[in-house]
Write a protein that holds these residues in place. Structure first.
Motif, mmCIF file in Angstrom:
data_model
loop_
_atom_site.group_PDB
_atom_site.id
_atom_site.type_symbol
_atom_site.label_atom_id
_atom_site.label_comp_id
_atom_site.label_asym_id
_atom_site.label_seq_id
_atom_site.Cartn_x
_atom_site.Cartn_y
_atom_site.Cartn_z
ATOM 1 N N VAL A 197 -19.498 57.863 -4.702
ATOM 2 C CA VAL A 197 -19.625 59.322 -4.704
ATOM 3 C C VAL A 197 -20.732 59.718 -3.738
ATOM 4 N N GLN A 215 -16.336 52.619 -7.499
ATOM 5 C CA GLN A 215 -16.255 54.063 -7.269
ATOM 6 C C GLN A 215 -17.477 54.487 -6.469
ATOM 7 N N THR A 238 -18.340 64.038 2.143
ATOM 8 C CA THR A 238 -19.217 65.201 2.041
ATOM 9 C C THR A 238 -19.299 65.856 3.415
ATOM 10 N N TYR A 297 -18.176 59.860 5.094
ATOM 11 C CA TYR A 297 -17.692 59.000 4.026
ATOM 12 C C TYR A 297 -18.524 57.718 3.946
ATOM 13 N N TRP A 301 -13.578 53.795 -0.639
ATOM 14 C CA TRP A 301 -14.086 54.996 0.021
ATOM 15 C C TRP A 301 -14.537 56.018 -1.005
ATOM 16 N N GLY A 302 -15.553 56.782 -0.626
ATOM 17 C CA GLY A 302 -15.911 57.944 -1.396
ATOM 18 C C GLY A 302 -15.020 59.110 -1.025
ATOM 19 N N GLN A 303 -15.267 60.265 -1.659
ATOM 20 C CA GLN A 303 -14.426 61.446 -1.422
ATOM 21 C C GLN A 303 -14.856 62.218 -0.186
#
Length: 116
Positions: free
Chosen positions: A5, A3, A110, A95, A106-108
Motif C-alpha cells: 500500500v 500486499q 499513488t 507504484y 504491486w501496490g495500487q
C-alpha cells in the motif's frame, strides 16, 4: 501473498520534494527485490529504482539518479522513495513493487503531480 500500500503522493511545485511510503503486509520482504516504478498518463510503466531488501546494490534510472533515494525500514516492513528537485515531467502514478523468484507484487499506486 504480499500486499503493498503506497501513500504520500500529492501536488507539489516544480523543484519541490515528496516522500512516498509503501507498507508491506502478508510476509516480511527479506530476500525480496523491491523497488519503485511510475506510469505517466498515456505512457508505459517505467522503472525508477530497486534494491534487494536483505542488502545489495541499489539501481536508479538515469532520469531520477541524484534526485530520488530509495530506503527501507525493516522494523516497519516499509520502503520509501524520497524525491527532490521534482519536475513537471515527474508527474505520474507511482507504484511500489516487490518480487521473489520472478513473482511480482504491486501496490495500487499513488498520484504525484508536479506543477510548473
Amino acid at each position: 501473498q504480499v500486499q503493498l500500500v503506497e501513500s504520500g503522493g500529492g501536488l507539489v511545485q516544480d523543484g519541490g520534494s515528496l516522500r512516498l511510503s509503501c507498507v508491506a503486509s502478508g510476509r516480511t520482504l527479506f530476500n525480496y527485490k523491491v523497488g519503485w516504478f511510475r506510469q505517466p498518463t498515456g505512457k508505459e510503466r517505467e522503472f525508477l529504482t530497486s534494491i534487494t531488501w536483505s542488502g545489495g546494490s541499489i539501481n536508479y534510472a538515469d532520469s531520477v539518479k541524484g534526485r530520488f533515494t530509495i530506503s527501507m525500514d525493516n522494523a516497519k516492513n516499509t520502503m520509501y522513495l524520497q524525491m527532490s528537485s521534482l519536475k513537471p515531467e515527474d508527474t505520474a502514478v507511482y507504484y511500489c513493487n516487490a518480487q521473489l523468484i520472478g513473482v511480482p507484487y504491486w501496490g495500487q499506486g499513488t498520484q504525484v503531480t508536479v506543477s510548473s
